[in-house]
Design a protein around this motif. Sequence first.
Motif, PDB file in Angstrom:
ATOM      1  N   VAL A   1      44.753  53.491  48.904  1.00 18.41           N
ATOM      2  CA  VAL A   1      44.637  52.029  48.803  1.00 18.41           C
ATOM      3  C   VAL A   1      45.846  51.403  48.125  1.00 18.41           C
ATOM      4  N   ASN A   2      46.625  52.179  47.375  1.00 21.87           N
ATOM      5  CA  ASN A   2      47.805  51.630  46.721  1.00 21.87           C
ATOM      6  C   ASN A   2      49.065  51.753  47.573  1.00 21.87           C
ATOM      7  N   LYS A   3      49.015  52.539  48.638  1.00 18.35           N
ATOM      8  CA  LYS A   3      50.199  52.787  49.447  1.00 18.35           C
ATOM      9  C   LYS A   3      50.221  52.004  50.743  1.00 18.35           C
ATOM     10  N   ILE A   4      49.082  51.766  51.362  1.00 16.22           N
ATOM     11  CA  ILE A   4      49.041  51.234  52.725  1.00 16.22           C
ATOM     12  C   ILE A   4      49.660  49.840  52.814  1.00 16.22           C
ATOM     13  N   TYR A   5      50.305  49.599  53.959  1.00 18.67           N
ATOM     14  CA  TYR A   5      50.901  48.290  54.245  1.00 18.67           C
ATOM     15  C   TYR A   5      49.854  47.400  54.892  1.00 18.67           C
ATOM     16  N   LEU A   6      49.726  46.181  54.378  1.00 21.13           N
ATOM     17  CA  LEU A   6      48.666  45.291  54.834  1.00 21.13           C
ATOM     18  C   LEU A   6      49.196  43.927  55.280  1.00 21.13           C
ATOM     19  N   GLY A   7      50.471  43.881  55.672  1.00 20.42           N
ATOM     20  CA  GLY A   7      51.048  42.658  56.208  1.00 20.42           C
ATOM     21  C   GLY A   7      51.624  41.751  55.143  1.00 20.42           C
ATOM     22  N   ASN A   8      52.553  40.881  55.549  1.00 19.09           N
ATOM     23  CA  ASN A   8      53.168  39.888  54.664  1.00 19.09           C
ATOM     24  C   ASN A   8      53.737  40.496  53.387  1.00 19.09           C
ATOM     25  N   ARG A   9      54.406  41.636  53.535  1.00 20.29           N
ATOM     26  CA  ARG A   9      55.070  42.351  52.440  1.00 20.29           C
ATOM     27  C   ARG A   9      54.093  42.843  51.386  1.00 20.29           C
ATOM     28  N   ALA A  10      52.800  42.868  51.722  1.00 23.80           N
ATOM     29  CA  ALA A  10      51.787  43.331  50.760  1.00 23.80           C
ATOM     30  C   ALA A  10      51.541  44.819  50.969  1.00 23.80           C
ATOM     31  N   TYR A  11      51.736  45.599  49.920  1.00 26.44           N
ATOM     32  CA  TYR A  11      51.477  47.031  49.948  1.00 26.44           C
ATOM     33  C   TYR A  11      50.380  47.315  48.927  1.00 26.44           C
ATOM     34  N   GLY A  12      49.263  47.833  49.424  1.00 28.17           N
ATOM     35  CA  GLY A  12      48.135  48.090  48.550  1.00 28.17           C
ATOM     36  C   GLY A  12      47.136  46.949  48.583  1.00 28.17           C
ATOM     37  N   ILE A  13      45.889  47.299  48.288  1.00 28.65           N
ATOM     38  CA  ILE A  13      44.808  46.327  48.467  1.00 28.65           C
ATOM     39  C   ILE A  13      44.856  45.190  47.455  1.00 28.65           C
ATOM     40  N   ASP A  14      45.307  45.460  46.218  1.00 33.53           N
ATOM     41  CA  ASP A  14      45.333  44.377  45.237  1.00 33.53           C
ATOM     42  C   ASP A  14      46.414  43.372  45.582  1.00 33.53           C
ATOM     43  N   ALA A  15      47.560  43.853  46.059  1.00 33.75           N
ATOM     44  CA  ALA A  15      48.613  42.933  46.491  1.00 33.75           C
ATOM     45  C   ALA A  15      48.146  42.112  47.685  1.00 33.75           C
ATOM     46  N   ALA A  16      47.402  42.746  48.613  1.00 35.08           N
ATOM     47  CA  ALA A  16      46.889  42.015  49.779  1.00 35.08           C
ATOM     48  C   ALA A  16      45.914  40.925  49.346  1.00 35.08           C
ATOM     49  N   ALA A  17      45.046  41.234  48.392  1.00 34.10           N
ATOM     50  CA  ALA A  17      44.103  40.224  47.899  1.00 34.10           C
ATOM     51  C   ALA A  17      44.856  39.050  47.276  1.00 34.10           C
ATOM     52  N   GLN A  18      45.942  39.355  46.591  1.00 30.18           N
ATOM     53  CA  GLN A  18      46.736  38.287  45.987  1.00 30.18           C
ATOM     54  C   GLN A  18      47.424  37.445  47.059  1.00 30.18           C
ATOM     55  N   VAL A  19      47.966  38.104  48.091  1.00 27.72           N
ATOM     56  CA  VAL A  19      48.702  37.387  49.131  1.00 27.72           C
ATOM     57  C   VAL A  19      47.783  36.503  49.965  1.00 27.72           C
ATOM     58  N   TYR A  20      46.616  37.032  50.360  1.00 29.10           N
ATOM     59  CA  TYR A  20      45.749  36.300  51.288  1.00 29.10           C
ATOM     60  C   TYR A  20      44.731  35.387  50.594  1.00 29.10           C
ATOM     61  N   TYR A  21      44.365  35.741  49.350  1.00 31.20           N
ATOM     62  CA  TYR A  21      43.317  34.960  48.684  1.00 31.20           C
ATOM     63  C   TYR A  21      43.703  34.477  47.283  1.00 31.20           C
ATOM     64  N   GLY A  22      44.873  34.868  46.800  1.00 26.65           N
ATOM     65  CA  GLY A  22      45.332  34.389  45.507  1.00 26.65           C
ATOM     66  C   GLY A  22      44.565  34.926  44.331  1.00 26.65           C
ATOM     67  N   LYS A  23      43.905  36.085  44.470  1.00 27.63           N
ATOM     68  CA  LYS A  23      43.164  36.683  43.358  1.00 27.63           C
ATOM     69  C   LYS A  23      43.115  38.195  43.526  1.00 27.63           C
ATOM     70  N   SER A  24      42.645  38.861  42.506  1.00 30.16           N
ATOM     71  CA  SER A  24      42.573  40.316  42.525  1.00 30.16           C
ATOM     72  C   SER A  24      41.488  40.791  43.478  1.00 30.16           C
ATOM     73  N   ILE A  25      41.617  42.038  43.929  1.00 28.67           N
ATOM     74  CA  ILE A  25      40.599  42.634  44.795  1.00 28.67           C
ATOM     75  C   ILE A  25      39.253  42.677  44.082  1.00 28.67           C
ATOM     76  N   ARG A  26      39.267  42.682  42.754  1.00 27.36           N
ATOM     77  CA  ARG A  26      38.023  42.716  41.984  1.00 27.36           C
ATOM     78  C   ARG A  26      37.250  41.397  42.075  1.00 27.36           C
ATOM     79  N   ASP A  27      37.950  40.338  42.523  1.00 24.86           N
ATOM     80  CA  ASP A  27      37.333  39.016  42.488  1.00 24.86           C
ATOM     81  C   ASP A  27      37.036  38.441  43.874  1.00 24.86           C
ATOM     82  N   VAL A  28      37.331  39.167  44.938  1.00 23.58           N
ATOM     83  CA  VAL A  28      37.119  38.624  46.275  1.00 23.58           C
ATOM     84  C   VAL A  28      35.666  38.844  46.715  1.00 23.58           C
ATOM     85  N   SER A  29      35.266  38.101  47.738  1.00 26.81           N
ATOM     86  CA  SER A  29      33.894  38.200  48.243  1.00 26.81           C
ATOM     87  C   SER A  29      33.757  39.389  49.191  1.00 26.81           C
ATOM     88  N   LEU A  30      32.514  39.682  49.595  1.00 30.64           N
ATOM     89  CA  LEU A  30      32.255  40.769  50.538  1.00 30.64           C
ATOM     90  C   LEU A  30      32.983  40.531  51.853  1.00 30.64           C
TER      91      LEU A  30
END
Length: 817
Positions: A165-194
Amino acid sequence: MIRLLKFFWWSFVAVICALVLGVSGAFLYLSPNLPSVDSLRSIQLQIPLRVFSSDGKLIAEFGEMRRSPIRFADIPPQFIQALLSAEDDNFLNHYGVDPSSLMRAATQLVKSGHIQTGGSTITMQVAKNYFLTSERSFSRKTSEILLALQIERELTKDEILELYVNKIYLGNRAYGIDAAAQVYYGKSIRDVSLAQMAMIAGLPKAPSRFNPLANPARAKERRDWILGRMYKLGKIDEASYQAALAEPLNASYHVPTPEVNAPYVAEMARAEMVGRYGGDAYTEGFRVTTTVPSDMQEMANKAILNGLTEYDERHGYRGPEARFPGKTHAAWQQELNKQRNLGALEPAIVTQVEKTGIKVLTRDGKDEEVAWDTMKWARPYINTNAQGRSPQSPADVAQVGDLVRLQRLDDGKLKFSQVPTAQSALVTLDPNNGAIRALVGGFSFEQSNYNRAMQAKRQPGSSFKPFIYSAALDSGYTASSLVNDAPIVFVDQYLDKEWRPKNDTNTFLGPIRLREALYKSRNLVSIRLLQAMGVDRTIDYITKFGFNKQDLPRNLSLALGTATLTPMEIATGWSTFANGGYKVNPYLIDRIESRSGETLFTANPARVPQGAEDNAGLPAAEQPISTSALPGEAPSALGEVAPPPQTPAVAERIVDNRTTYILTSMLQDVIKRGTGRRALALGRDDLAGKTGTTNESKDAWFSGYNADFVTTVWVGFDQPESLGRREYGGTAALPIWMKFMGAALHGRPSHAPAEPDGILSLRVDPVSGRAASPSTPNAYFELFKAEDSPPSVDELGNGVAPGSPLPADEAAPMDLF
């Protein structure tokens, strides 16, 4: 039948043996080249460099990959379930390879003739992402399988998932799930909805195809399929499933927005980090804390913006940047999309011209109004010294289709403006240790990343004179010494030509006290001082302030500030006047931390010692000189913990503190009664400073300080040309200095340098410059070093009446000639 059964049996055995032999052969062939799986435990993921203000606000982020590593324990269980439902629902049961997935992939290959899916498990993807390339070949797939088997033997399932989960590329220069949550939703993966978790879990398969920003329809379809899988596998109940399905697609692009506008500071920090760590600076996750407080930087930004805008408005409106008449709103919007903000100035296109102002289309698609009152300054620009008639209506200034610039005021309204052609730089230092507290290298970093505060070598003009006067005070002159302000012609041995210097007003005042000569900025006095002290001797003295000798002209023009110096060098030199005579060096990076939060470097600048007054009154040669280590260096190896804190480095005293105290008093008079009188509007009694203007007003300067801050401001053109006939240091640079220092010192008590021991305050005869008797008329008080206090006229023993000028043969040579 028996023979047929035997045939099938032995065929089956042969196939199995062939497979075993093939796998064994492949293992023997490939295993020597396989990397060690154990290295995964200490793998270092690429994390960008982040630069912060001294109060912890983000200034900039550098690096191609946006990544915020997260520990497995911090990953929401629902996200794990969403990810496994999407990528590998048998992950917890297999041993790195899922035969059914591989058979499915093989069947698709046979049917279609080309590879459609790889049948990879999450473990196999970890092997590929960390050790292998994306090449589609059987040898790479075999290596992937073998590595997956090894990974499963040596790592736990939790460790494998954390790596994934920390290595995968998830678009828009986001690598890892926490970076993706920040890029797409502006918050940590711990704070996003289902629903948002399911959206992110659907990205690894194809980050571009299922990107919620680029392909929202496909992304929603993928999200809903994952939610359905979770429901089918019993990971969520029906209520949660239906609620998640009903949630709208609310992804938008979020980037780490700088909280402080300090691009020149950010670039300086980046360059220093690359100098320390090379290319690793961008990938090792360093956290750099600078010495710049966010509030002071914003004050500096605002001072430069307002000061340059006011200067530019005094010289007229140069017209729109472009014209697009007769176009539709849609066409205008396309043109605006090509523009960008420059500093705090927004682009806009005029859509209507009315009697009360204009209406404009802004880049965000809004139609807004600009009041006529904000446009009245826009007289047509003719040249630097001439403007046309004042406009009588908005139609005299703008036309429909004009591309213009606007400044958004604090109340949200728009002010008509234009991008200044002049540039400016501002540097503020803490005189006690050299810490940079604010720095602006130009009007707009987007317009030009040339850092004028650090790189622009320009002539400082009269703002350099205090260094000449400091040398004079350390050479036996006093603030009451008389020097003749009269015409003089030089045939300089260094210039090898005749030189007739003059004052800027072409007037001459005759014998004049040094104090008065400084606040009136008399050029001839500075030249006579330099001539009397000697050029080479004075240059040797001035280089102690940190100047490069090669930048100081070896002739008498040095007295007029013809050296070529940067604003940073001037501010650094002036710091010695503000701190009582100590040499400090400017520095920007206060602390460097590793990705794990360990402190790798802490600045240890040479600083003014506490209790410096204990050595007050001692000549500079007798002051203690620091033998402490220089500021700490960065660790030699990445990840190395910084050494124990060093003994605080003590700055070297380079000037007698009595000299700086008297000079500060003289520079305070520049503000009280000289060329810096405008600064009286700040209502402070602790400010000292000096204007500077070069020939033809090509450069305008103001440097000034109290005991808290030293600030230098420069204004000019990148390609030197006149700022205008009535533009001087006091009109172009001083207003910027005042805007900044007024804000920076707001609410702070008066803080002037303390008076050192060895200072005398004596009544002085205004005619002779000697100590006055009680009956001397118009006598005034002056500051002296104890050993330099002048005798009274009566003490000379020549029968000269009090208040009478000294005979020429009993006056110092420079007193009269």
